[in-house]
Design an enzyme around this catalytic site. Structure first.
Site, PDB file in Angstrom:
ATOM      1  N   THR A 149       0.856  -1.188   0.000  1.00  0.00           N
ATOM      2  CA  THR A 149       0.000   0.000   0.000  1.00  0.00           C
ATOM      3  C   THR A 149       0.893   1.239   0.000  1.00  0.00           C
ATOM      4  OG1 THR A 149      -0.008   0.012   2.388  1.00  0.00           O
ATOM      5  CG2 THR A 149      -1.833  -1.128   1.327  1.00  0.00           C
ATOM      6  N   GLU A 156      -5.931  -3.177  -1.414  1.00  0.00           N
ATOM      7  CA  GLU A 156      -6.402  -4.316  -0.631  1.00  0.00           C
ATOM      8  C   GLU A 156      -7.546  -5.060  -1.324  1.00  0.00           C
ATOM      9  OE1 GLU A 156      -5.724  -1.303   0.415  1.00  0.00           O
ATOM     10  OE2 GLU A 156      -4.877  -1.274   2.434  1.00  0.00           O
ATOM     11  N   TRP A 184     -20.033  16.457   9.942  1.00  0.00           N
ATOM     12  CA  TRP A 184     -19.001  16.145   8.951  1.00  0.00           C
ATOM     13  C   TRP A 184     -19.235  16.913   7.655  1.00  0.00           C
ATOM     14  CZ3 TRP A 184     -18.076  10.104   8.829  1.00  0.00           C
ATOM     15  CH2 TRP A 184     -17.583   9.705  10.078  1.00  0.00           C
ATOM     16  N   LYS A 201     -14.311  18.032  10.233  1.00  0.00           N
ATOM     17  CA  LYS A 201     -15.268  17.912  11.342  1.00  0.00           C
ATOM     18  C   LYS A 201     -15.556  19.299  11.890  1.00  0.00           C
ATOM     19  CE  LYS A 201     -14.033  13.212  12.277  1.00  0.00           C
ATOM     20  NZ  LYS A 201     -12.688  12.879  11.890  1.00  0.00           N
TER      21      LYS A 201
HETATM   22  P1  AMP Z   1      -4.842   2.758  -3.287  1.00  0.00           P
HETATM   23  O1  AMP Z   1      -4.800   1.574  -2.438  1.00  0.00           O
HETATM   24  O2  AMP Z   1      -3.559   3.523  -3.316  1.00  0.00           O
HETATM   25  O3  AMP Z   1      -5.351   2.460  -4.650  1.00  0.00           O
HETATM   26  O4  AMP Z   1      -5.881   3.780  -2.621  1.00  0.00           O
HETATM   27  C1  AMP Z   1      -7.205   3.397  -2.366  1.00  0.00           C
HETATM   28  C2  AMP Z   1      -8.005   4.606  -1.930  1.00  0.00           C
HETATM   29  O5  AMP Z   1      -8.095   5.557  -3.004  1.00  0.00           O
HETATM   30  C3  AMP Z   1      -9.436   4.297  -1.591  1.00  0.00           C
HETATM   31  O6  AMP Z   1      -9.579   3.762  -0.306  1.00  0.00           O
HETATM   32  C4  AMP Z   1     -10.086   5.661  -1.752  1.00  0.00           C
HETATM   33  O7  AMP Z   1      -9.869   6.478  -0.618  1.00  0.00           O
HETATM   34  C5  AMP Z   1      -9.330   6.258  -2.904  1.00  0.00           C
HETATM   35  N1  AMP Z   1     -10.099   6.073  -4.144  1.00  0.00           N
HETATM   36  C6  AMP Z   1      -9.939   5.135  -5.095  1.00  0.00           C
HETATM   37  N2  AMP Z   1     -10.817   5.320  -6.105  1.00  0.00           N
HETATM   38  C7  AMP Z   1     -11.573   6.392  -5.774  1.00  0.00           C
HETATM   39  C8  AMP Z   1     -12.674   7.079  -6.383  1.00  0.00           C
HETATM   40  N3  AMP Z   1     -13.155   6.738  -7.569  1.00  0.00           N
HETATM   41  N4  AMP Z   1     -13.213   8.127  -5.707  1.00  0.00           N
HETATM   42  C9  AMP Z   1     -12.743   8.506  -4.508  1.00  0.00           C
HETATM   43  N5  AMP Z   1     -11.697   7.916  -3.896  1.00  0.00           N
HETATM   44  C10 AMP Z   1     -11.130   6.873  -4.507  1.00  0.00           C
END
Ligand code: AMP
Length: 550
Positions: A194, A339, A452, A447
């Site tokens: 990650t 994940e 929120w 917040k």
């Molecule tokens: P990663 O593991 O680096 O791909 O990051 C995942 C995170 O990216 C998710 O938990 C979201 O917070 C954000 N994310 C992914 N796709 C979107 C989307 N279409 N809109 C908003 N947030 C997103």
């Protein structure tokens, strides 16, 4: 692994494991002459076919066996999107070893941490990363050898990197006489860490079964909708959640593949789109920003581009409208995470939506969409109680499914599941018909006075202003309300806009108390290793910021 009840009458179908090697075998057998085109780090364009990719993957599998790589061993890559990287996807996982893609944009110390944590045995890298590998290799305790992904002429005359081999030498020295081994489909296939904005990165360890199922599901018409008639250019890097699974789902369908290599600027991507007649692509909003700027500044059009998947962070509605209305490119807004392999949801219209007025269709398409089959989702409150799907109530988003992690590699972070569900860290609302919309990352929620405020909404509105290129909204300290929104804006080149005008731009678009208290203008926003805006850096930067309302 959970043990399930056994029926006294079991089905009588063949027990064939779902293995990644079967994908490249299928692509070779049925789409063998379809092309894979790569812009190489060497600077030229390389072309060959699925059949040749399969042949070279088998040669590399023989090379790995000779190097002593065994089932379960981790082999790392530091590479752009290209044909050699694709060969490794199949050679490593297909042999039963674990393909560990490392993000080269990380700090060298973080790369060394990840390689040590994964206990990588070999590391393959693109030529461009030679200085990077020279900077961190001495810290990698488990790596027995390094392979530079180039031909002999381009190998360095001198280097301190121990046991440095040449990729093309390995290909040449080995035969393609290799039978892909058959093993348990739950065996580990690939490993991806990650982004780790807080603490050390943690590994998501995918299996052959999870990868093949994710490929089936993500290729479906209401997900990525890839077919053998498409030409697909994955802009999303192969080191970011396996380029959202495209190196598997595209060969599975037989579509032509086009790899952009390291040239991800608007001009280079556009040229490749046109010369290869790309129909479908996928990437994070920041990349599309570069492409759209290039296309609009030079008065260009797309001659073949039909559809793109945008995800990784929220797709600004203004960007979606530009793609749809100005260029006739359909946008599929998708959501997922490392994940989750990564695909969780995709947003497409259903038959009942087709006759809706344009603004109502657009409002649906801006959401993150329906869960794709295989993924189950729910929203809960802080006590874990399930919340209604009414399109208004927002809560913590939890998921489960056969391509969602059950734990992190080596058990980092302990037991991460909540009663069998994975907490995504995102906050969302779900409409009665199952369309999910992310309102925020829980860490980014503002917040204010016990309520929120979703920062994504505020950013989307700002980005609809004609003078705004990019915007991020964060909560900053307020003595009365705890936090109030501060809007951080990058203006479009050559266009002027003032604070007051931007604040008034929110009038009538949201509840009055959601309106940002102040605006600051900056030259650029900090962007992380996966192309996303780093809100935590912006928060750090404006920790002491004094709002005019405070
Ligand atoms: P990663 O593991 O680096 O791909 O990051 C995942 C995170 O990216 C998710 O938990 C979201 O917070 C954000 N994310 C992914 N796709 C979107 C989307 N279409 N809109 C908003 N947030 C997103």
């Amino acid at each position: 692994m959970t043990q399930y009840a056994k029926s006294p009458l079991m089905g009588q179908m063949m027990d064939q494991p779902l293995l990644i090697s079967t994908i490249i075998k299928h692509a070779d057998r049925y789409y063998g002459s379809n092309e894979i085109v790569s812009r190489r780090v060497e600077g030229d364009i390389h072309r060959y076919t699925y059949r040749e990719c399969h042949t070279r993957s088998r040669r590399m599998a023989n090379a790995l066996a000779k190097l002593g790589v065994k089932i379960g061993d981790r082999v790392a890559t530091l590479a752009w999107n290209g044909y050699r990287h694709l060969e490794l996807y199949y050679a490593i996982s297909g042999s039963g070893a674990v393909m560990h893609t490392i993000n080269p944009r990380l700090h060298p110390d973080q790369i060394a941490y990840i390689a040590n944590h994964a206990e990588d045995l070999y590391l393959f890298f693109d030529m461009t990363f030679l200085p990077l590998v020279e900077a961190f290799h001495s810290k990698c305790a488990t790596v027995k050898g390094y392979v530079m992904m180039c031909d002999r002429e381009r190998m360095p005359a001198e280097t301190k990197i121990p046991n440095l081999m040449c990729y093309e030498d390995l290909i040449e020295a080995n035969s393609d006489d290799f039978e892909w081994p058959v093993f348990d489909e739950n065996s580990a296939s690939s490993l991806c860490y990650t982004s780790g904005t807080t603490g050390n990165p943690k590994g998501a360890l995918y299996s052959h079964r999870s990868t093949v199922l994710h490929s089936y599901a993500s290729a479906m018409p209401d997900a990525l909708n890839v077919s053998s008639r498409d030409t697909v250019l994955p802009v999303v890097p192969m080191f970011h959640v396996n380029a959202w699974g495209l190196p598997y789902s595209v060969p599975l369908t037989g579509a032509k593949l086009v790899f952009p290599g390291p040239a991800l600027d608007g001009k280079s991507v556009y040229e490749l789109f046109e010369s290869e007649q790309v129909t479908f692509s996928a990437g994070v909003p920041t990349v599309w920003l570069g492409l759209l700027t290039h296309v609009s500044q030079n008065n260009l059009k797309f001659s073949s581009f039909k559809r793109t998947v945008i995800g990784g962070s929220a797709c600004p509605p203004a960007m979606m409208k530009t793609f749809r209305h100005q260029y006739g490119v359909e946008v599929v807004h998708a959501w997922g995470m490392t994940e989750m392999s990564p695909l969780g949801t995709a947003c497409t219209l259903q038959k009942s939506h087709l006759d809706l007025p344009e603004d109502e269709k657009q409002a649906i398409l801006e959401k993150q969409g329906h869960a794709i089959f295989g993924v189950d989702m729910k929203i809960v409150d802080d006590a874990g109680e399930e919340l209604p799907w009414d399109g208004k109530t927002y809560g913590n988003l939890l998921v489960r499914g056969p391509w969602v992690i059950s734990k992190y590699f080596k058990g980092e972070g302990g037991d991460v599941l909540e009663n069998g569900w994975f907490p995504t860290g995102d906050v969302a609302v779900i409409s009665p018909d199952g369309y999910m919309q992310i309102t925020d990352r829980s860490k980014d929620v503002i917040k204010s006075g016990g309520e929120w405020i979703g920062s994504i909404d505020l950013e989307n509105i700002a980005m609809a202003h004609p003078a705004v290129q990019q915007a991020a909204c964060i909560g900053v300290f307020h003595p009365k309300w705890d936090e109030r929104p501060l809007l951080v804006v990058v203006k479009k080149p050559g266009v002027e806009v003032g604070k007051e005008e931007l604040i008034h731009f929110y009038d009538g678009k949201i509840a009055k108390w959601w309106t940002p208290d102040d605006v600051v203008f900056v030259d650029a926003l900090p962007i992380g290793a996966t192309g996303k805006v780093l809100k935590n850096c912006i928060r750090d930067q404006y920790k002491e910021y004094k709002l005019p309302t405070a």
